[in-house]
Design an enzyme around this catalytic site. Structure first.
Site, PDB file in Angstrom:
ATOM      1  N   CYS A 163       0.804  -1.219   0.000  1.00 56.78           N
ATOM      2  CA  CYS A 163       0.000   0.000   0.000  1.00 56.78           C
ATOM      3  C   CYS A 163       0.840   1.274   0.000  1.00 56.78           C
ATOM      4  O   CYS A 163       0.282   2.375  -0.028  1.00 56.78           O
ATOM      5  CB  CYS A 163      -0.944  -0.003   1.199  1.00 56.78           C
ATOM      6  SG  CYS A 163      -1.937  -1.501   1.289  1.00 56.78           S
ATOM      7  N   HIS A 301      -2.654   8.169   5.969  1.00 51.37           N
ATOM      8  CA  HIS A 301      -2.912   6.871   5.335  1.00 51.37           C
ATOM      9  C   HIS A 301      -4.234   6.294   5.848  1.00 51.37           C
ATOM     10  O   HIS A 301      -5.085   5.906   5.062  1.00 51.37           O
ATOM     11  CB  HIS A 301      -1.756   5.921   5.641  1.00 51.37           C
ATOM     12  CG  HIS A 301      -1.863   4.588   4.992  1.00 51.37           C
ATOM     13  ND1 HIS A 301      -1.852   4.427   3.625  1.00 51.37           N
ATOM     14  CD2 HIS A 301      -1.991   3.331   5.520  1.00 51.37           C
ATOM     15  CE1 HIS A 301      -1.959   3.133   3.327  1.00 51.37           C
ATOM     16  NE2 HIS A 301      -2.044   2.449   4.458  1.00 51.37           N
ATOM     17  N   GLU A 312      -0.802   5.111  13.528  1.00 52.15           N
ATOM     18  CA  GLU A 312      -0.428   6.255  12.708  1.00 52.15           C
ATOM     19  C   GLU A 312      -0.652   7.572  13.463  1.00 52.15           C
ATOM     20  O   GLU A 312       0.176   8.483  13.388  1.00 52.15           O
ATOM     21  CB  GLU A 312      -1.207   6.287  11.398  1.00 52.15           C
ATOM     22  CG  GLU A 312      -0.780   7.449  10.506  1.00 52.15           C
ATOM     23  CD  GLU A 312      -1.479   7.520   9.171  1.00 52.15           C
ATOM     24  OE1 GLU A 312      -1.047   8.331   8.322  1.00 52.15           O
ATOM     25  OE2 GLU A 312      -2.463   6.782   8.971  1.00 52.15           O
ATOM     26  N   LYS A 331     -10.030   7.583   2.813  1.00 52.67           N
ATOM     27  CA  LYS A 331     -10.512   6.252   2.469  1.00 52.67           C
ATOM     28  C   LYS A 331     -11.980   6.047   2.830  1.00 52.67           C
ATOM     29  O   LYS A 331     -12.591   5.058   2.449  1.00 52.67           O
ATOM     30  CB  LYS A 331      -9.600   5.209   3.097  1.00 52.67           C
ATOM     31  CG  LYS A 331      -8.208   5.241   2.471  1.00 52.67           C
ATOM     32  CD  LYS A 331      -7.257   4.241   3.076  1.00 52.67           C
ATOM     33  CE  LYS A 331      -5.903   4.293   2.379  1.00 52.67           C
ATOM     34  NZ  LYS A 331      -5.156   5.537   2.561  1.00 52.67           N
ATOM     35  N   HIS A 336      -9.902   1.714   0.211  1.00 54.57           N
ATOM     36  CA  HIS A 336      -8.444   1.544   0.226  1.00 54.57           C
ATOM     37  C   HIS A 336      -8.020   0.936  -1.104  1.00 54.57           C
ATOM     38  O   HIS A 336      -8.279  -0.239  -1.373  1.00 54.57           O
ATOM     39  CB  HIS A 336      -8.038   0.654   1.384  1.00 54.57           C
ATOM     40  CG  HIS A 336      -6.549   0.608   1.611  1.00 54.57           C
ATOM     41  ND1 HIS A 336      -5.648   1.315   0.848  1.00 54.57           N
ATOM     42  CD2 HIS A 336      -5.806  -0.077   2.523  1.00 54.57           C
ATOM     43  CE1 HIS A 336      -4.423   1.075   1.275  1.00 54.57           C
ATOM     44  NE2 HIS A 336      -4.500   0.244   2.293  1.00 54.57           N
ATOM     45  N   PHE A 394       1.625  -3.737   4.193  1.00 54.56           N
ATOM     46  CA  PHE A 394       2.035  -5.032   4.725  1.00 54.56           C
ATOM     47  C   PHE A 394       3.520  -5.270   4.419  1.00 54.56           C
ATOM     48  O   PHE A 394       4.058  -4.805   3.415  1.00 54.56           O
ATOM     49  CB  PHE A 394       1.200  -6.140   4.097  1.00 54.56           C
ATOM     50  CG  PHE A 394      -0.150  -6.320   4.738  1.00 54.56           C
ATOM     51  CD1 PHE A 394      -0.569  -5.546   5.798  1.00 54.56           C
ATOM     52  CD2 PHE A 394      -1.023  -7.303   4.270  1.00 54.56           C
ATOM     53  CE1 PHE A 394      -1.808  -5.718   6.389  1.00 54.56           C
ATOM     54  CE2 PHE A 394      -2.268  -7.493   4.848  1.00 54.56           C
ATOM     55  CZ  PHE A 394      -2.653  -6.713   5.906  1.00 54.56           C
TER      56      PHE A 394
END
Length: 407
Positions: A163, A301, A312, A331, A336, A394
């Site tokens: 991502c 994010h 975050e 998002k 996403h 990830f």
């Protein structure tokens, strides 16, 4: 150092097929979420059936695209790139176009996963896969297709860093300009990840929202009752140039990609530590030669997962201190979109600087994170010169970029 400036943007998303449509609908709080139409969720016994799909896209509407040799994600990238080049006032057909000095850097996470899934279904039904099946699944086809459409013969790459891929693609493009490998870079991210296996996989990880509420209210960045992400698809493409090249041709500079940072958590493949994102933001600030106090806005994010958003938020506060500027996450509008997310958010950050407007965060009503999130419908006008935009993925990969307004 050679400056990397942004002179054009393009986007195709569930809430707009151009960058201008995206911006307008983002400000209006429009959501692209709905019941999944790409496949039958009941057939795969999914516990969730919501995503942000692009429902009005037809590749045959675009003469530049050969749908036989391109997957959906690559088609998105090519269309967004054409828009970005037009926005920048660049035409590959012009006599002054120097193809060897133009490159492409377009990230993706799942690449041609959709086409892999479709051809597997064909084979299971006793049919032959499509003739170009071995081509359309490749992750570099967004960058490759865009290079063909734009006659761009310079650097060509396709980061696949989950991502963070779109953000890393922009960082690498700026590095090409800094190093003198190109004068113009077409950069960003593209994704078409709405597949049964991925939806079910994220549901198994308890990362996909299964909320009992209308689809448009599923994804809730930083909100106290968030319960997971939903997928989105699309592409965000930016035209980056050296400042000297942009000024020589009299281009309008929309923003400067002033700094970037890329790090690894080296901690756990799916559980972010926060330390890596802290260092990515710090590196972006150092690269841009800016202090934390200079940041006017944070483009987060924030995928809407309980743990991820909290980590975050803590990282943002760790870097920017007690006086954190307004934070927005998108998002809730777009879902996403994996490798496209950071690039789309860079498009939005560029528009934020251009228009002096910080949009609200859809579905954010009450926070449990100690940062000043701009709530649902609470967008406002203000001077914005410096935007810090984050991505994480990830494997523990992180990317942050710092965009500044033109001088």
């Amino acid at each position: 150092m050679t400056e990397a400036v942004i002179t054009g943007v393009g986007a195709i998303t569930p809430i707009g097929s151009t960058a201008d449509e995206l911006w307008t609908n983002l400000k209006d709080g429009v959501s692209g979420a709905n019941e999944i139409a790409a496949f039958d969720p009941e057939r795969y016994d999914l516990s969730t059936s919501v995503a942000c799909e692009i429902t009005d896209f037809d590749p045959t509407d675009h003469d530049e695209i050969d749908e036989r040799t391109t997957g959906r994600f690559a088609q998105f990238a090519a269309v967004a790139a054409i828009e970005a080049l037009e926005d920048a006032g660049l035409d590959p057909g012009d006599e002054c176009w120097e193809p060897d000095r133009v490159g492409t850097s377009i990230g993706t996470c799942t690449g041609g996963g959709l086409e892999f899934f479709e051809d597997t279904q064909r084979m299971e039904a006793g049919e032959r896969p499509r003739f170009y099946s071995s081509l359309v699944v490749l992750s570099n086809l967004a960058a490759g297709t865009t290079s063909i459409v734009a006659d761009a013969r310079g650097p060509n790459r396709a980061p696949a860093t989950a991502c963070a891929a779109g953000t890393h693609a922009l960082t690498a493009a700026a590095d090409d300009l800094h190093a003198g490998r190109a004068d113009v870079m077409i950069a960003g991210g593209a994704e078409a990840p709405i597949l049964p296996l991925l939806v079910n996989g994220f549901d198994s990880l308890r990362a996909y929202s299964t909320a009992d509420r209308p689809p448009a209210e599923y994804s809730r960045p930083f909100d106290a009752v968030r319960d997971g992400l939903i997928f989105g698809e699309g592409a965000g493409i930016l035209v980056l140039e050296t400042r000297a090249h942009a000024e020589e041709r009299g281009a309008d500079v929309l923003a400067t990609l002033a700094g970037s940072g890329m790090t690894a958590d080296a901690h756990h493949p799916i559980r972010p530590s926060g330390d890596g994102l802290v260092r990515a933001m710090e590196n972006a600030l150092e690269d841009a030669e800016l202090t934390p106090e200079a940041v006017d806005h944070v483009n987060a994010h924030a995928t809407s997962t309980p743990k991820g958003d909290a980590v975050e938020a803590a990282a943002i506060r760790d870097v920017l201190g007690d006086d954190v500027p307004p934070v927005t996450a998108f998002k809730g509008h777009l879902g996403h979109s994996f490798g496209a997310a950071g690039a789309l958010e860079a498009v939005i950050a560029t528009r934020t600087i251009q228009h002096g407007y910080v949009p609200g965060t859809r579905n954010h009503y009450e926070t449990d994170c100690d940062i000043p999130v701009v709530g649902h419908g609470a967008g406002f006008e203000t001077d914005v010169n410096a935007v810090l935009s984050n991505s994480a993925g990830f494997g523990g990969t992180n990317g942050s970029i710092l965009l500044e307004g033109p001088p």
